[in-house]
Enzyme design. Structure first.
Site, PDB file in Angstrom:
ATOM      1  N   MET A 137      -8.374   8.380  -0.284  1.00 15.23           N
ATOM      2  CA  MET A 137      -9.164   8.824   0.870  1.00 15.23           C
ATOM      3  C   MET A 137      -9.607  10.266   0.659  1.00 15.23           C
ATOM      4  SD  MET A 137      -6.821   7.286   3.933  1.00 15.23           S
ATOM      5  CE  MET A 137      -6.282   5.580   3.899  1.00 15.23           C
ATOM      6  N   GLY A 188      -2.568   3.999   7.894  1.00 15.04           N
ATOM      7  CA  GLY A 188      -1.639   2.864   7.874  1.00 15.04           C
ATOM      8  C   GLY A 188      -1.125   2.627   9.278  1.00 15.04           C
ATOM      9  N   GLY A 189      -0.406   1.520   9.449  1.00  9.59           N
ATOM     10  CA  GLY A 189       0.263   1.257  10.722  1.00  9.59           C
ATOM     11  C   GLY A 189      -0.636   0.854  11.873  1.00  9.59           C
ATOM     12  N   ASP A 228      -6.593  -6.433   3.945  1.00 11.91           N
ATOM     13  CA  ASP A 228      -5.994  -5.109   3.966  1.00 11.91           C
ATOM     14  C   ASP A 228      -6.016  -4.499   5.369  1.00 11.91           C
ATOM     15  OD1 ASP A 228      -6.848  -2.021   2.160  1.00 11.91           O
ATOM     16  OD2 ASP A 228      -5.119  -2.594   3.381  1.00 11.91           O
ATOM     17  N   MET A 240     -11.349  -5.641   5.009  1.00 15.47           N
ATOM     18  CA  MET A 240     -10.519  -4.786   5.861  1.00 15.47           C
ATOM     19  C   MET A 240     -10.265  -5.487   7.186  1.00 15.47           C
ATOM     20  SD  MET A 240      -9.941  -2.191   4.002  1.00 15.47           S
ATOM     21  CE  MET A 240      -9.030  -1.237   5.236  1.00 15.47           C
ATOM     22  N   ASP A 288      -4.390   3.706  -2.134  1.00 18.32           N
ATOM     23  CA  ASP A 288      -5.437   4.059  -1.154  1.00 18.32           C
ATOM     24  C   ASP A 288      -5.961   5.475  -1.347  1.00 18.32           C
ATOM     25  OD1 ASP A 288      -3.813   2.079   1.319  1.00 18.32           O
ATOM     26  OD2 ASP A 288      -5.822   1.777   0.496  1.00 18.32           O
ATOM     27  N   GLY A 297      -8.605   4.279   6.948  1.00 19.51           N
ATOM     28  CA  GLY A 297      -8.228   5.684   7.125  1.00 19.51           C
ATOM     29  C   GLY A 297      -6.758   5.892   7.407  1.00 19.51           C
ATOM     30  N   SER A 333       0.845  -1.193   0.000  1.00 16.68           N
ATOM     31  CA  SER A 333       0.000   0.000   0.000  1.00 16.68           C
ATOM     32  C   SER A 333       0.882   1.246   0.000  1.00 16.68           C
ATOM     33  CB  SER A 333      -0.878   0.034   1.257  1.00 16.68           C
ATOM     34  OG  SER A 333      -1.298   1.366   1.499  1.00 16.68           O
ATOM     35  N   HIS A 366      -1.057  -1.156  -4.370  1.00 15.60           N
ATOM     36  CA  HIS A 366      -2.320  -0.873  -3.672  1.00 15.60           C
ATOM     37  C   HIS A 366      -2.416   0.623  -3.456  1.00 15.60           C
ATOM     38  CE1 HIS A 366      -5.871  -1.889  -1.292  1.00 15.60           C
ATOM     39  NE2 HIS A 366      -5.455  -1.026  -0.380  1.00 15.60           N
ATOM     40  N   HIS A 418      -8.145   1.386  -4.231  1.00 13.47           N
ATOM     41  CA  HIS A 418      -9.059   1.175  -3.105  1.00 13.47           C
ATOM     42  C   HIS A 418      -9.720   2.504  -2.795  1.00 13.47           C
ATOM     43  CE1 HIS A 418      -9.422   0.234   1.513  1.00 13.47           C
ATOM     44  NE2 HIS A 418     -10.591   0.418   0.923  1.00 13.47           N
ATOM     45  N   GLY A 471       1.269  -2.101   4.032  1.00 15.03           N
ATOM     46  CA  GLY A 471       1.812  -0.756   3.842  1.00 15.03           C
ATOM     47  C   GLY A 471       3.023  -0.556   4.732  1.00 15.03           C
ATOM     48  N   MET A 525     -11.825   4.854  -0.832  1.00 20.95           N
ATOM     49  CA  MET A 525     -12.456   5.144   0.456  1.00 20.95           C
ATOM     50  C   MET A 525     -13.060   6.548   0.319  1.00 20.95           C
ATOM     51  SD  MET A 525      -9.450   3.502   2.790  1.00 20.95           S
ATOM     52  CE  MET A 525      -8.295   3.614   1.419  1.00 20.95           C
TER      53      MET A 525
HETATM   54  C1  DX5 Z   1      -6.247   1.763   5.362  1.00 19.38           C
HETATM   55  C2  DX5 Z   1      -5.802   1.346   3.972  1.00 19.38           C
HETATM   56  C3  DX5 Z   1      -4.793   0.221   4.033  1.00 19.38           C
HETATM   57  C4  DX5 Z   1      -3.519   0.627   4.771  1.00 19.38           C
HETATM   58  C5  DX5 Z   1      -2.700  -0.603   5.062  1.00 19.38           C
HETATM   59  O1  DX5 Z   1      -7.429   2.503   5.265  1.00 19.38           O
HETATM   60  O2  DX5 Z   1      -6.898   0.904   3.200  1.00 19.38           O
HETATM   61  O3  DX5 Z   1      -4.474  -0.191   2.692  1.00 19.38           O
HETATM   62  O4  DX5 Z   1      -2.775   1.505   3.963  1.00 19.38           O
HETATM   63  O5  DX5 Z   1      -1.587  -0.161   5.783  1.00 19.38           O
HETATM   64  P1  DX5 Z   1      -0.917  -1.117   6.876  1.00 19.38           P
HETATM   65  O6  DX5 Z   1      -0.457  -2.333   6.101  1.00 19.38           O
HETATM   66  O7  DX5 Z   1       0.232  -0.280   7.417  1.00 19.38           O
HETATM   67  O8  DX5 Z   1      -1.973  -1.445   7.880  1.00 19.38           O
HETATM   68 ZN    ZN Z   2      -6.377  -0.112   1.285  1.00 22.16          ZN
END
Ligand code: DX5
Ligand code: ZN
Length: 221
Positions: free
Chosen positions: A38, A146-147, A177, A139, A36, A144, A9, A34, A68, A199, A70
């Site tokens: 938002m 990462g991490g 994800d 999910m 993302d 929203g 991601s 990937h 993806h 990610g 969102m």
């Molecule tokens: C969150 C995203 C994910 C996120 C994954 O809303 O859709 O794709 O970036 O990041 P990690 O792998 O760090 O959880």
């Molecule tokens: Zn995602």
């Protein structure tokens, strides 16, 4: 053995060098990008739009871009992402007034449609769409950021999804994800996923090649 795909991601990539970062993870053995999206409306964060997807294509990225969305509303962005070179376009049905129409729109525009379920959303809600999509994205964190930490109960939904797809003889990819890492990827694969978004686990690693190799070696066991 399923045809496993690793989808870093880019949310956790260095946005100041995005083209180089995407190139690096693909050279390090990743399969999909990937992407993302938002909108600070459907989720409380704001990332990038179709022009960045287009920029990656112009930079020379030819790998599948796994968009993806969102976002809410969805449909207008489907059109612009199709033009911008998206391969997969996945959306949250609870962000579209007419999910069946959105799935058909994505496919009519030449992209591979996917539906995304947040952790608390049941598979039942998309049972009429499973035979129309090329990807079911589950999910394992609340969208929203990462991490975040992997939410363990999503493994049960993953097992149910794998059973539903297999029982119906459906070919859709089953992607997970959120919070996926070398520490839990074996459990996620055992529960039935074939496509893994990561990610922070990848872009936070010292060496992209070694972390992706570690993931693949774990999956091959
Ligand atoms: C969150 C995203 C994910 C996120 C994954 O809303 O859709 O794709 O970036 O990041 P990690 O792998 O760090 O959880
Ligand atoms: Zn995602």
């Amino acid at each position: 053995k399923r045809d496993f795909k690793i989808a870093p991601s880019i949310l956790s990539a260095d946005f100041a060098r995005l083209g180089e970062e995407v190139d690096a993870v693909l050279k390090a053995g990743a399969d999909f990008v990937h992407f993302d999206v938002m909108d600070n409306h459907y989720v409380p964060n704001l990332t990038f739009g179709p022009m960045v997807c287009k920029a990656l294509r112009n930079y020379g990225i030819t790998a599948p871009i796994d968009v993806h969305l969102m976002v809410d509303p969805v449909d207008d962005l489907v059109k612009t992402f199709a033009d911008a070179g998206a391969t997969y376009i996945s959306f949250h049905p609870d962000a579209s007034r007419h999910a069946d129409r959105t799935v058909k729109l994505i496919r009519d525009l030449g992209c591979k449609p996917g539906v995304v379920l947040n952790p608390a959303v049941t598979l039942e809600s998309v049972k009429h769409l499973l035979d129309q999509v090329d990807m079911l994205l589950l999910m394992s964190v609340n969208p929203g950021f990462g991490g975040q930490k992997f939410i363990p109960y999503t493994l049960d939904k993953l097992k149910e999804a794998r059973a539903r797809l297999d029982d119906a003889g459906l070919e859709a990819r089953l992607e997970v994800d959120g919070g996926v890492s070398t520490a839990n990827i074996a459990d996620v694969a055992r529960a039935g996923a074939d496509t893994f978004v990561a990610g922070s686990a990848i872009f936070g690693a010292q060496n992209y090649e070694s972390v992706i190799k570690q993931m693949r070696d774990t999956l091959a066991q």
